[in-house]
Design a protein around this motif. Structure first.
Motif, PDB file in Angstrom:
ATOM      1  N   GLY A  73       0.793  -1.229   0.000  1.00 18.14           N
ATOM      2  CA  GLY A  73       0.000   0.000   0.000  1.00 18.14           C
ATOM      3  C   GLY A  73       0.819   1.269   0.000  1.00 18.14           C
ATOM      4  O   GLY A  73       0.259   2.361   0.084  1.00 18.14           O
ATOM      5  N   ARG A  74       2.154   1.150  -0.092  1.00 17.40           N
ATOM      6  CA  ARG A  74       3.002   2.341  -0.042  1.00 17.40           C
ATOM      7  C   ARG A  74       4.407   2.005  -0.533  1.00 17.40           C
ATOM      8  O   ARG A  74       4.790   0.834  -0.649  1.00 17.40           O
ATOM      9  N   ILE A  75       5.166   3.047  -0.794  1.00 17.81           N
ATOM     10  CA  ILE A  75       6.601   2.923  -1.040  1.00 17.81           C
ATOM     11  C   ILE A  75       7.250   4.182  -0.486  1.00 17.81           C
ATOM     12  O   ILE A  75       6.814   5.300  -0.785  1.00 17.81           O
ATOM     13  N   ASP A  76       8.229   4.011   0.358  1.00 13.22           N
ATOM     14  CA  ASP A  76       8.813   5.134   1.090  1.00 13.22           C
ATOM     15  C   ASP A  76      10.163   5.579   0.559  1.00 13.22           C
ATOM     16  O   ASP A  76      10.494   6.765   0.633  1.00 13.22           O
ATOM     17  N   VAL A  77      10.953   4.644   0.061  1.00 19.23           N
ATOM     18  CA  VAL A  77      12.302   4.980  -0.407  1.00 19.23           C
ATOM     19  C   VAL A  77      12.552   4.277  -1.738  1.00 19.23           C
ATOM     20  O   VAL A  77      12.334   3.065  -1.861  1.00 19.23           O
ATOM     21  N   LEU A  78      12.995   5.046  -2.712  1.00 19.16           N
ATOM     22  CA  LEU A  78      13.470   4.497  -3.980  1.00 19.16           C
ATOM     23  C   LEU A  78      14.955   4.808  -4.090  1.00 19.16           C
ATOM     24  O   LEU A  78      15.357   5.975  -4.027  1.00 19.16           O
ATOM     25  N   THR A 117       6.316   8.516  -7.783  1.00 20.24           N
ATOM     26  CA  THR A 117       5.915   9.832  -7.282  1.00 20.24           C
ATOM     27  C   THR A 117       4.432   9.929  -6.916  1.00 20.24           C
ATOM     28  O   THR A 117       4.101  10.473  -5.848  1.00 20.24           O
ATOM     29  N   PRO A 118       3.490   9.423  -7.721  1.00 28.52           N
ATOM     30  CA  PRO A 118       2.085   9.543  -7.317  1.00 28.52           C
ATOM     31  C   PRO A 118       1.782   8.887  -5.975  1.00 28.52           C
ATOM     32  O   PRO A 118       0.981   9.398  -5.189  1.00 28.52           O
ATOM     33  N   HIS A 119       2.440   7.768  -5.697  1.00 27.63           N
ATOM     34  CA  HIS A 119       2.217   7.064  -4.426  1.00 27.63           C
ATOM     35  C   HIS A 119       2.826   7.847  -3.266  1.00 27.63           C
ATOM     36  O   HIS A 119       2.197   7.979  -2.202  1.00 27.63           O
ATOM     37  N   MET A 120       4.015   8.367  -3.447  1.00 26.59           N
ATOM     38  CA  MET A 120       4.638   9.167  -2.394  1.00 26.59           C
ATOM     39  C   MET A 120       3.859  10.455  -2.160  1.00 26.59           C
ATOM     40  O   MET A 120       3.674  10.893  -1.017  1.00 26.59           O
ATOM     41  N   ARG A 121       3.401  11.057  -3.230  1.00 25.22           N
ATOM     42  CA  ARG A 121       2.621  12.293  -3.095  1.00 25.22           C
ATOM     43  C   ARG A 121       1.324  12.034  -2.344  1.00 25.22           C
ATOM     44  O   ARG A 121       0.913  12.825  -1.474  1.00 25.22           O
ATOM     45  N   ALA A 122       0.663  10.902  -2.626  1.00 20.72           N
ATOM     46  CA  ALA A 122      -0.593  10.573  -1.954  1.00 20.72           C
ATOM     47  C   ALA A 122      -0.390  10.325  -0.465  1.00 20.72           C
ATOM     48  O   ALA A 122      -1.252  10.670   0.355  1.00 20.72           O
ATOM     49  N   GLN A 123       0.752   9.741  -0.098  1.00 27.27           N
ATOM     50  CA  GLN A 123       1.000   9.464   1.320  1.00 27.27           C
ATOM     51  C   GLN A 123       1.656  10.644   2.032  1.00 27.27           C
ATOM     52  O   GLN A 123       1.836  10.627   3.257  1.00 27.27           O
ATOM     53  N   GLY A 124       2.033  11.683   1.251  1.00 21.24           N
ATOM     54  CA  GLY A 124       2.588  12.900   1.840  1.00 21.24           C
ATOM     55  C   GLY A 124       4.014  12.776   2.304  1.00 21.24           C
ATOM     56  O   GLY A 124       4.502  13.615   3.071  1.00 21.24           O
TER      57      GLY A 124
END
Length: 272
Positions: A73-78, A117-124
């Motif tokens: 449900g998320r990704i924090d670090v690429l 980016t869309p996933h990181m942006r959604a999770q703030g």
């Protein structure tokens, strides 16, 4: 505590492998990807999740990000680590090989940024760590295509940092100096092969000799870079860039302070 999820490309050896081990040790659910899954097998025993990803194949990258987000449900670090060095005179390197160098070192990196980016942006929140090189700050003969890709990564990352900051996403550049990895032998081999029988053959042998002499116990190991990447992934306020490895800071400082003519002369003396 919310689960933290990290993805490391080029995870089958060297900096990528060491970084994946460092991140899982720091508490991240860590994915390591590469084209050759057989070389990823040793990471599975350490709790690192692995699968195949080719950073020149859009479907492969999209499927990989979809899989990670679907599972967590998320990704924090690429950590954009996949890359290689293609050496040889501009005159000699086939333009298709030059394009491939950019596809791997720049466009694959950029496409993964687009996908996460869309996933990181959604999770703030999120952190994108791009592995550049001191080769993105200075230059050397017969390395134009490789250095061009790393200069591109530097400019891309600096602009991206400002672009994503309003969404809570940090962008960090890692600038390794000479590191003991397979990169060195692969780069030397491509240089000699590309130059064989041509106008640059003799100079290529001299450049290869300089590269080979630097590939020894005085070089930093990939663990040094991995520790800096883990720091960049975990610190509350990361720096924009981290030179890392023996001599990296000095080279970056010299490039900043020395005029072009002096820098040209210094590099020319090293490579004769």
């Amino acid at each position: 505590m919310t689960e933290r999820v990290a993805l490391v490309t080029g995870g089958s050896s060297g900096i990528g492998e060491a970084t994946a081990r460092g991140l899982v040790g720091a508490g991240f659910t860590t994915y390591a990807v590469a084209r050759r899954t057989d070389r990823l097998a040793p990471l599975d025993a350490d709790g690192i999740r692995t699968f195949a990803m080719d950073v020149t194949d859009d479907a492969s990258m999209a499927a990989g990000i979809e899989r990670i987000v679907g599972e967590h449900g998320r990704i924090d670090v690429l950590v954009n680590n996949a890359g290689y060095g293609s050496y040889g005179a501009v005159e000699d390197v086939p333009i298709d090989e030059a394009r491939r160098q950019f596809e791997v070192n720049v466009f694959g990196l950029a496409r993964l940024v687009q996908l996460v980016t869309p996933h990181m942006r959604a999770q703030g929140s999120g952190r994108i760590i791009n592995i550049s090189s001191i080769g993105g700050k200075f230059y050397e003969p017969l390395g134009a295509w490789y250095h061009a890709t790393k200069f591109a990564v530097e400019g891309f990352s600096d602009s991206l940092r400002l672009e994503l900051a309003p969404f809570g996403i940090d962008v960090v550049i890692i600038e390794p100096g000479p590191i003991r990895t397979e990169w060195n032998s692969i780069s030397r081999d491509s240089l000699v092969e590309t130059s064989r029988g041509g106008a640059y053959e003799e100079r290529a042998e001299r450049v290869r000799g300089v590269m080979e002499r630097g590939d020894g116990p005085t070089m930093s190991g990939p663990d040094v870079v991995a520790r800096k990447i883990v720091k960049a992934a975990t610190t509350r306020r990361p720096k924009a860039r981290y030179p890392v490895g023996r001599g990296a800071g000095s080279i970056v400082l010299a490039r900043r302070l020395l005029p072009d003519g002096v820098m040209d002369a210094a590099i020319g003396r090293v490579y004769k």
